[in-house]
Design an enzyme around this catalytic site. Structure first.
Site, PDB file in Angstrom:
ATOM      1  N   ILE A 220     -47.941  21.157  12.253  1.00 52.97           N
ATOM      2  CA  ILE A 220     -49.176  21.630  12.853  1.00 52.97           C
ATOM      3  C   ILE A 220     -49.052  23.085  13.260  1.00 52.97           C
ATOM      4  O   ILE A 220     -50.008  23.747  13.606  1.00 52.97           O
ATOM      5  CB  ILE A 220     -49.521  20.741  14.072  1.00 52.97           C
ATOM      6  CG1 ILE A 220     -50.945  20.966  14.574  1.00 52.97           C
ATOM      7  CG2 ILE A 220     -48.533  20.954  15.173  1.00 52.97           C
ATOM      8  CD1 ILE A 220     -51.902  19.985  14.021  1.00 52.97           C
ATOM      9  N   ARG A 221     -47.821  23.609  13.169  1.00 54.04           N
ATOM     10  CA  ARG A 221     -47.581  24.958  13.640  1.00 54.04           C
ATOM     11  C   ARG A 221     -48.416  25.979  12.873  1.00 54.04           C
ATOM     12  O   ARG A 221     -48.863  26.971  13.415  1.00 54.04           O
ATOM     13  CB  ARG A 221     -46.111  25.302  13.496  1.00 54.04           C
ATOM     14  CG  ARG A 221     -45.574  26.072  14.649  1.00 54.04           C
ATOM     15  CD  ARG A 221     -44.156  26.435  14.372  1.00 54.04           C
ATOM     16  NE  ARG A 221     -43.299  25.269  14.326  1.00 54.04           N
ATOM     17  CZ  ARG A 221     -42.374  25.014  15.228  1.00 54.04           C
ATOM     18  NH1 ARG A 221     -42.185  25.845  16.203  1.00 54.04           N
ATOM     19  NH2 ARG A 221     -41.623  23.947  15.140  1.00 54.04           N
ATOM     20  N   GLY A 222     -48.634  25.716  11.591  1.00 53.06           N
ATOM     21  CA  GLY A 222     -49.417  26.626  10.773  1.00 53.06           C
ATOM     22  C   GLY A 222     -50.837  26.755  11.270  1.00 53.06           C
ATOM     23  O   GLY A 222     -51.377  27.856  11.411  1.00 53.06           O
TER      24      GLY A 222
ATOM     25  N   ALA B 148     -50.862  28.768  14.499  1.00 57.06           N
ATOM     26  CA  ALA B 148     -50.620  30.193  14.284  1.00 57.06           C
ATOM     27  C   ALA B 148     -51.838  30.854  13.651  1.00 57.06           C
ATOM     28  O   ALA B 148     -52.245  31.950  14.050  1.00 57.06           O
ATOM     29  CB  ALA B 148     -49.392  30.383  13.391  1.00 57.06           C
TER      30      ALA B 148
END
Lengths: 544, 334
Positions: free
Chosen positions: B272-274, B277
């Site tokens: 989910i980091r994408g 960001a």
């Protein structure tokens, strides 16, 4: 172009580096020990300091002076050699580890008042001066081919920092055009060339930069960094600067007889040392090799602890406090420690931490690209290597690739972790020709040995269908070829390398089993191998 | 060299400059990775950024640049309430730095001389509330990388060794640069960078000329050059400051969230980091441009920066991931 001119150019490079040490950084001198190098360095005899890549970091860059600190009871710092007031000479620059290269790069970026002369003594493609360092040393010269007779005197004293004339706009454009024409990567080289041209003009006592200066800068700065040769006859013309630009005094000081120069590419090309053209042409392939820089094996920072040992605190070692105190404790009375006073510790008490660390694994693929293998198996072998690469990437292994065909074995890829490079090399792997198995094995053994010297643990993976038909001496003799291959296999075993043989022939080849046995390695017969199965076999053997 | 090259005077490299500005607007985006050839101004840009950033207010003498006395670690023994303005810290982590220098360690000098057990703060302490710059991050030794991952994750540096038990905040924006030809970056570390950019050598001769020209002016006509470009830098600084204020009022609407999610889904980016960001980068970009809502324009601009390094990549796929991102943006956002 003669060796005399080459010598003369090296001398000019030294003078330039002394005239603008802050801007140019220094000289990268490609020369092994010999009369030419000695003569060159003699000019630097006075006032220069010699470094060594293996020096502890606190000797190079300063730090705590343990002896003095313990003797006086006050914190005593000592200056590193980077503070030395004179030129620095770095022999064996190709042995500089990346972390040290980074420190040197920082030192050069901070602009020293004296040049750094790095001596590149590398013997082959295997080693090279770390790019972070090489890129910051403006002037690259080669004394390798200069014979005794060509050596002239070096004028001393060496010049000091000089005031540099400023380039005209057209000259800036010209240098940018040259950088473009030679395919010089990055923007730093162009600037360094500009400084070199200005420094040369200053040395010649000129107030403006002349065409001759730019030519020389191109030879010393741009040409050695070239990635391709300019198209002969069709030099990309730099755009003429607009008339309105820079109407200041510089334009007026332009001498009458100095018309906007054409790119002096032709002149530069004519003066390049012999072999340089060939090297530039081969640069693309070579640039894709180099050393696969990875982690150095440093015994005192990570891994499983092993008993501490006496030593000196360098920049990187870690003190083992308990062991140090234990070493000092019995001597306190003898050293006359007053009751309740501080411990008396001598430098000899200092113990360092040491760790043991498993070394990085290097997988050397030795791929049969001969005619018998080529048609059916080469594609599969490539596929397998790619899959292995993906696995190696996850495991942080290093990978190297050697192919053998016709009469030769060729290192397609020196040990690296770069997938980008491996992929490119692999895609271009040609097939066809005879099967010089013994040569392939010899090449692999040499690489494995040199990798081991650098602290890696090599493993050989040999993919072949086993019909060796070229002997070590290059003759087409099946009998000799087979016995040579067996001899090499024994040599591999004798050196203790791990190896596995993957038989990719349509029918299992008994000779290959014998080969694997001679190496005390694993043997896989994969009559209908596909990439996935080869990869799985190799992984299983490695993890066993 | 007293003053670094001005940020706004760097020729081209717009992606790199934008990425750095976005992290300055919203540090929680989480770092920039700059990959590309040597001598393309990577280090120059970082040094320039340091000079560009607005100063921060910190407690005097605090080793971790704390904003208030309550944040000062107790081992530092800070008693004052006085604050002073310091430039945003931009700390270099050199390749050869030892673990002790990075995390901090027992102060050996004081241990040997005074027999005192004192903590000597490391680079992580100095970088708190600022930037940590690692040149050639791909050559960094694995154990330092492990350590950085841990600290970047927790925002806190813990040192447990030699009888010391120390902890202090270490929140910083990681800026890494390197040349991919010389080695790959570990996927775990790659993922930790919020944004990534590829820089290339100036492609055409006019750019090369302009690079040289400005460099020449910087060296030889410094006063006039700095005067000219520091004004531009000041403009960017003001924009960053007002963007930081505007950030709070910029909430993504349903459509923007959907766009972001669809993009990440189409690219198959891990985790989910994408999404986070990308959302943060788009928001920072909108704030920087002084726009009042997050639109597709912002997402389109931020997507290559935020996503190109996180696609589940076939490590052997040579076609630049940026190209793939570009194609997906076209199909998803139209």
């Amino acid at each position: 172009m003669g060796a005399e001119a080459q010598w003369a150019r090296a001398v000019i490079a030294l003078h330039l580096a002394c005239a603008d040490p802050g801007g140019l950084g220094g000289v990268l001198l490609r020369a092994r020990a010999g009369p030419a190098r000695e003569a060159f360095l003699r000019a630097l005899e006075h006032g220069s300091a010699r470094l060594h890549p293996a020096m502890p970091e606190d000797a190079l860059f300063g730090g705590l002076d343990i002896d003095a600190t313990l003797a006086t009871g006050r914190i005593e710092l000592r200056a590193g050699l980077d503070a030395h007031d004179g030129p620095l000479i770095l022999p064996m620059a190709e042995r500089t580890p990346p972390r040290l290269a980074a420190r040197f790069a920082g030192m050069l970026d901070a602009r020293r008042a004296h040049p750094l002369i790095a001596l590149d003594e590398s013997a082959g493609d295997e080693e090279r001066v770390p790019p972070a360092l090489a890129d910051r040393l403006a002037l690259h010269v080669d004394l390798e081919a200069v014979p005794l007779a060509a050596i002239g005197p070096v004028e001393t004293p060496l010049p000091g920092p000089a005031a540099l004339p400023r380039a005209q706009d057209a000259q800036i454009a010209e240098i940018a055009g040259l950088a473009e024409a030679f395919g010089v990567p990055g923007a730093r080289a162009g600037w360094l060339a500009l400084r070199a041209a200005a420094a040369h003009a200053a040395l010649k006592g000129r107030a403006v930069i002349a065409a001759e200066d730019i030519e020389l800068a191109c030879l010393l700065v741009l040409a050695p960094r070239a990635t391709h040769l300019p198209e002969p006859g069709a030099p990309p013309a730099p755009p003429q600067p607009e008339e309105t630009r820079d109407p200041g005094s510089e334009a007026e000081s332009l001498p009458e007889d100095n018309p906007p120069t054409d790119l002096p590419i032709e002149a530069v090309l004519a003066q390049l040392p012999e072999g340089m053209l060939a090297r530039i042409a081969a640069r693309k392939a070579r640039a894709a090799r180099g050393t696969g820089t990875g982690d150095a094996r440093i015994g005192n920072r990570r891994g499983r602890p092993v008993p501490p040992r006496k030593g000196r605190l360098g920049g990187t070692a870690r003190l083992d406090l308990v062991a140090t105190l234990r070493a000092a404790a019995p001597w306190q009375a003898a050293r006359g420690r007053p009751k309740g006073g501080p411990l008396r510790i001598r430098p000899a008490d200092i113990h360092l931490r040491r760790y043991e660390q498993p070394s990085d694994r290097l997988l050397i693929f030795v791929v049969d690209a001969s005619g018998s293998a080529a048609m059916t198996r080469l594609a599969e072998a490539k596929g397998a290597v790619e899959l292995m690469l993906a696995a190696a990437y996850a495991r942080r292994d290093h990978v190297a690739l050697i192919a053998f065909r016709k009469a030769e074995a060729e290192v397609l890829l020196a040990p690296t972790r770069s997938l980008l490079r491996t992929k490119r090399q692999l895609a271009g792997l040609p097939g066809g020709g005879a099967t010089p198995l013994a040569r392939g094995l010899r090449e692999a053994l040499e690489m494995a040995k040199s990798a081991r010297r650098r602290g890696m643990t090599p493993t050989l993976a040999i993919l072949t269908d086993g019909r060796a038909n070229i002997a070590l001496d290059g003759t087409a003799d099946r009998g000799a070829a087979a016995s040579d291959a067996l001899d090499m296999a024994r040599a591999i075993r004798a050196s203790g390398m791990e190896a596995l043989v993957i038989d990719s022939g349509t029918r299992p080849e008994p000779a290959l089993r014998a080969l694997a046995d001679a190496m005390q390695g694993h043997h896989f017969a994969l009559p209908r191998a596909d990439a996935g199965r080869i990869s799985a076999a190799v992984s299983a053997a490695l993890d066993a | 060299m007293t003053q670094p090259f001005p940020f706004s005077a760097i020729v081209g490299q717009d992606d790199m400059k934008l990425a750095m500005i976005l992290t300055a607007v919203d540090p929680s985006i989480g770092g920039v990775l700059v990959f590309g050839d040597r001598g393309t101004g990577k280090s120059t840009a970082v040094r320039a950024l340091a000079a560009l950033l607005p100063p921060i207010t910190a407690i005097e003498g605090c080793p971790v640049n704390s904003a208030s006395p309550a944040d000062c670690p107790d081992w530092a023994g800070i008693t004052t309430n006085r604050t002073h303005e310091i430039p945003t810290p931009v700390v270099d982590l050199p390749l050869g730095a030892s673990e002790d220098r990075v995390t901090g360690a027992l102060d050996i000098e004081r241990a040997l001389v005074d027999g005192q057990k004192a903590f000597q703060p490391g680079l992580l302490a100095r970088a708190n509330r600022g930037y940590l710059y690692i040149d050639e991050v791909n050559l960094l030794e694995d154990h330092i990388v492990d350590l950085l991952l841990d600290v970047a994750q927790s925002g806190e540096n813990m040192v447990e060794r030699e009888g010391l038990s120390i902890r202090h905040p270490a929140r910083f924006v990681l800026v890494g640069s390197g040349n991919p030809e010389e080695g790959e970056l570990r996927p775990q570390l790659l993922d930790r960078f919020g944004l990534s950019v590829d820089v290339t050598s100036p492609a055409d001769i006019d750019l090369r000329i302009e690079v040289l020209r400005r460099r020449d002016a910087f060296e030889n006509d410094n006063a006039a050059f700095m005067l000219r470009w520091q004004a531009e830098d000041a403009t960017i600084r003001d924009q960053i400051l007002s963007a930081r204020k505007a950030l709070r009022d910029l909430a993504p609407d349903e459509a923007a969230l959907r766009d972001v999610a669809e993009l990440c889904l189409a690219l198959g980016s891990d985790g989910i980091r994408g999404e986070l960001a990308l959302l943060k980068a788009a928001r920072a970009y909108a704030a920087f441009r002084d726009d009042t809502a997050i639109t597709r324009t912002h997402i389109r601009a931020a997507a290559p920066l935020a996503l190109s390094h996180r696609m589940r990549r076939d490590p052997l796929d040579e076609a630049g991931s940026e190209a793939r991102v570009g194609r997906v943006i076209e199909t998803v956002l139209g």
